[in-house]
Design an enzyme around this catalytic site. Structure first.
Site, PDB file in Angstrom:
ATOM      1  CG  PHE A 236      -0.905 -57.769  14.926  1.00  0.00           C
ATOM      2  CD1 PHE A 236      -1.048 -58.721  14.201  1.00  0.00           C
ATOM      3  CD2 PHE A 236       0.010 -56.747  15.142  1.00  0.00           C
ATOM      4  CE1 PHE A 236       0.516 -59.027  13.856  1.00  0.00           C
ATOM      5  CE2 PHE A 236       1.049 -57.063  14.593  1.00  0.00           C
ATOM      6  CZ  PHE A 236       1.682 -57.600  14.182  1.00  0.00           C
TER       7      PHE A 236
ATOM      8  CG  PHE B 154      -0.054 -49.192  23.984  1.00  0.00           C
ATOM      9  CD1 PHE B 154      -1.142 -48.484  24.925  1.00  0.00           C
ATOM     10  CD2 PHE B 154       1.607 -48.751  23.981  1.00  0.00           C
ATOM     11  CE1 PHE B 154      -0.015 -47.852  26.559  1.00  0.00           C
ATOM     12  CE2 PHE B 154       1.653 -47.957  24.380  1.00  0.00           C
ATOM     13  CZ  PHE B 154       1.088 -47.704  26.097  1.00  0.00           C
TER      14      PHE B 154
ATOM     15  CD  GLU C  14      -1.170 -51.017  11.345  1.00  0.00           C
ATOM     16  OE1 GLU C  14      -0.450 -51.296  10.667  1.00  0.00           O
ATOM     17  OE2 GLU C  14      -1.883 -51.368  11.699  1.00  0.00           O
TER      18      GLU C  14
HETATM   19  N1  COS Z   1       8.882 -59.433   5.455  1.00  0.00           N
HETATM   20  C1  COS Z   1       9.633 -60.514   5.735  1.00  0.00           C
HETATM   21  N2  COS Z   1      10.759 -60.880   6.362  1.00  0.00           N
HETATM   22  C2  COS Z   1      11.383 -59.695   7.036  1.00  0.00           C
HETATM   23  C3  COS Z   1      10.993 -58.232   7.590  1.00  0.00           C
HETATM   24  C4  COS Z   1       9.623 -58.665   6.255  1.00  0.00           C
HETATM   25  N3  COS Z   1       8.841 -56.898   5.899  1.00  0.00           N
HETATM   26  N4  COS Z   1      11.070 -57.913   8.172  1.00  0.00           N
HETATM   27  C5  COS Z   1      12.236 -58.802   8.793  1.00  0.00           C
HETATM   28  N5  COS Z   1      11.977 -59.509   8.022  1.00  0.00           N
HETATM   29  C6  COS Z   1      13.156 -61.243   8.749  1.00  0.00           C
HETATM   30  C7  COS Z   1      13.911 -60.377   7.922  1.00  0.00           C
HETATM   31  O1  COS Z   1      14.231 -61.415   6.622  1.00  0.00           O
HETATM   32  C8  COS Z   1      15.139 -61.921   9.360  1.00  0.00           C
HETATM   33  O2  COS Z   1      14.591 -62.610   8.984  1.00  0.00           O
HETATM   34  P1  COS Z   1      16.644 -64.060   8.856  1.00  0.00           P
HETATM   35  O3  COS Z   1      16.432 -63.968  10.228  1.00  0.00           O
HETATM   36  O4  COS Z   1      15.875 -65.260   8.136  1.00  0.00           O
HETATM   37  O5  COS Z   1      17.519 -63.454   8.351  1.00  0.00           O
HETATM   38  C9  COS Z   1      14.610 -61.840  10.770  1.00  0.00           C
HETATM   39  O6  COS Z   1      13.199 -61.162  10.362  1.00  0.00           O
HETATM   40  C10 COS Z   1      14.726 -60.257  11.514  1.00  0.00           C
HETATM   41  O7  COS Z   1      14.670 -59.612  10.429  1.00  0.00           O
HETATM   42  P2  COS Z   1      15.676 -58.554  11.410  1.00  0.00           P
HETATM   43  O8  COS Z   1      17.127 -58.938  11.980  1.00  0.00           O
HETATM   44  O9  COS Z   1      15.352 -56.852  10.306  1.00  0.00           O
HETATM   45  O10 COS Z   1      14.660 -57.836  12.521  1.00  0.00           O
HETATM   46  P3  COS Z   1      15.244 -56.306  13.823  1.00  0.00           P
HETATM   47  O11 COS Z   1      14.974 -56.803  15.393  1.00  0.00           O
HETATM   48  O12 COS Z   1      16.657 -56.185  13.637  1.00  0.00           O
HETATM   49  O13 COS Z   1      14.976 -55.357  13.479  1.00  0.00           O
HETATM   50  C11 COS Z   1      12.779 -54.212  13.411  1.00  0.00           C
HETATM   51  C12 COS Z   1      13.373 -55.517  12.968  1.00  0.00           C
HETATM   52  C13 COS Z   1      12.800 -53.039  13.691  1.00  0.00           C
HETATM   53  C14 COS Z   1      12.042 -53.578  11.561  1.00  0.00           C
HETATM   54  C15 COS Z   1      10.642 -54.304  13.839  1.00  0.00           C
HETATM   55  O14 COS Z   1      11.566 -55.148  14.975  1.00  0.00           O
HETATM   56  C16 COS Z   1       9.900 -53.437  13.799  1.00  0.00           C
HETATM   57  O15 COS Z   1       9.257 -53.248  12.306  1.00  0.00           O
HETATM   58  N6  COS Z   1       9.737 -53.044  14.819  1.00  0.00           N
HETATM   59  C17 COS Z   1       8.756 -52.055  15.000  1.00  0.00           C
HETATM   60  C18 COS Z   1       6.958 -52.924  15.419  1.00  0.00           C
HETATM   61  C19 COS Z   1       5.881 -52.220  15.286  1.00  0.00           C
HETATM   62  O16 COS Z   1       5.921 -51.731  14.465  1.00  0.00           O
HETATM   63  N7  COS Z   1       5.497 -52.189  16.508  1.00  0.00           N
HETATM   64  C20 COS Z   1       4.052 -52.030  15.996  1.00  0.00           C
HETATM   65  C21 COS Z   1       3.408 -52.119  16.870  1.00  0.00           C
HETATM   66  S1  COS Z   1       1.686 -53.615  15.809  1.00  0.00           S
HETATM   67  S2  COS Z   1       0.503 -52.651  15.803  1.00  0.00           S
END
Ligand code: COS
Length: 384
Positions: free
Chosen positions: A122, A155, A364
């Site tokens: 991923f 990573f 994650e």
């Molecule tokens: N399921 C479905 N849709 C989702 C969702 C989920 N779990 N989480 C967010 N969305 C949707 C939101 O509903 C929003 O949609 P709309 O624009 O239609 O309203 C869109 O995605 C954007 O969401 P949001 O505005 O909450 O995004 P942000 O950028 O504010 O925040 C975080 C997102 C910080 C939570 C996200 O970037 C994140 O999880 N970051 C960490 C990434 C990570 O885990 N990295 C590790 C590497 S992968 S191994």
């Protein structure tokens, strides 16, 4: 239940034997050599560990979430590197196409992923975007019937031997209507893809991660997951919901192992004329660890049941990942404390596991990102 209870119990029993007879004895070798021996990889393939969550019609076991987390509770009593190599095919490496992919993508890749013949990775994180995943800079430019991808990813777990990548790339700049990120499912041997050297990590040796570079990588338009541009960020978030629950379950398995190691050692080790398990200050640490682990296990089972009932579990998955990864960190710390000096030297399993579990609070989504998700969803719910 996806499996009848006898078949499921047999699966759990077989995994327990495999963990104790094959995986645990090889842990020190895996840590020292940064490599999982082929016969163990083959054993994991034979057991179906790569296809637990892949639907039966594509050759997997088709476990539901409740069953999946119980498998991880058992399997993860062994060093987390083993889970790392097979978990991506069940989580972030395959879920993109399982959730949002085309029938053609599923038919072509899932049977090979289910058997472990190929492994998927991923590709979300970049040098300049980690927690702020939406700010990624890798681009995918439409060119006739193709996309051309440029950028680099950092990573990436299992990338050194992955055969297929889920790649999040920008197909447009953000506008009010959406984040402009799309997800692609592409072969790792596509010309223009190169890999960095595997990282030397603090723990989980044997599980490899490296950078992935995309230099004018031309892929057909049908590799776009869901066939619609701009849906990739949401696909990534949905994939992480499932991945985070699985990882939380992995933390519970390691915690169980650490508790077993702590209790065994405390029962054997004598000081002041008695086994140290007789002393109440040691008992307090054991009690705290068992309580911590029980709490994590219970919340994960509840979230898995909710997911199987079709509920969206974004907040619950974050709560489970947050609590379980912090929980196993506390338990590893107590295990070293109970072992005393022996827990600090590399011959002991707890020294290795202490290093191995540190990354659970990082990948994650860090604990701080889980806190943001939990607070964001709580505030939204309460505002309604
Ligand atoms: N399921 C479905 N849709 C989702 C969702 C989920 N779990 N989480 C967010 N969305 C949707 C939101 O509903 C929003 O949609 P709309 O624009 O239609 O309203 C869109 O995605 C954007 O969401 P949001 O505005 O909450 O995004 P942000 O950028 O504010 O925040 C975080 C997102 C910080 C939570 C996200 O970037 C994140 O999880 N970051 C960490 C990434 C990570 O885990 N990295 C590790 C590497 S992968 S191994």
């Amino acid at each position: 239940m996806a499996l009848d209870s006898d078949t499921f119990n047999q699966l759990i029993e077989t995994i327990r034997r495999f963990v104790e007879t094959d995986l645990m004895p090889a842990e020190a070798f895996v840590d020292e050599n940064d490599e999982i021996p082929e016969h163990i990889m083959e054993g994991m393939r034979q057991l179906g560990m790569f296809g637990l969550t892949i639907p039966v019609e594509y050759g997997g076991l088709g476990l539901n979430s409740e069953e999946e987390v119980q498998v991880w509770f058992e399997f993860s009593r062994a060093a987390p590197a083993y889970r790392s190599v097979c978990s991506s095919n069940n989580g972030i490496g395959s879920q993109g196409i399982i959730i949002d992919g085309s029938e053609e993508q599923k038919n072509r890749y899932l049977p090979l992923m289910a058997t472990g013949e190929i492994v998927g990775s991923f590709c979300l994180t970049e040098p300049g975007s980690g927690s702020d995943a939406k700010s990624l800079r890798t681009t995918a430019r439409r060119d006739g019937g193709d996309y051309v991808i440029n950028g680099s990813k950092r990573f990436i777990s299992n990338a050194p031997f992955a055969k297929v990548f889920t790649v999040m790339a920008r197909t447009s700049e953000d506008s009010g209507s959406g984040p402009g990120v799309s997800a692609f499912f592409i072969d790792a041997d596509t010309p223009g893809i190169t890999l960095g050297e595997p990282y030397r990590k603090m723990g989980q040796r044997g599980a490899k991660a490296c950078d992935v570079y995309f230099d004018d990588v031309r892929v057909p338009a049908h590799t776009l997951i869901g066939g619609v541009e701009g849906m990739g960020f949401k696909t990534a978030m949905k994939v992480l919901d499932r991945g985070r629950l699985g990882m939380a379950a992995g933390c519970v398995g390691v915690a169980q192992r650490l508790i077993e190691e702590s209790v065994n050692y405390a029962t054997e080790r004598k000081q002041f004329g008695s086994p140290i398990a007789d002393f109440q200050l040691i008992q307090a640490m054991i009690a705290d660890s068992v309580t911590d682990q029980y709490a994590a296990r219970s919340m994960i089972m509840a979230a898995a049941t909710a997911r199987d009932a079709g509920k969206r579990i974004t907040k619950q998955a974050s709560m489970c990942k947050y609590f379980a990864s912090e929980m196993v960190g506390r338990i590893a710390d107590r295990a070293v404390q109970i072992y005393g000096g022996t827990g600090y030297i590399s011959e002991s399993a707890v020294e290795r596991l202490y290093r191995d579990v540190r990354v659970f609070r990082l990948y994650e989504g860090t604990s701080q990102i889980q806190q943001l998700v939990i607070a964001r969803d709580t505030l939204r719910e309460m505002a309604k």
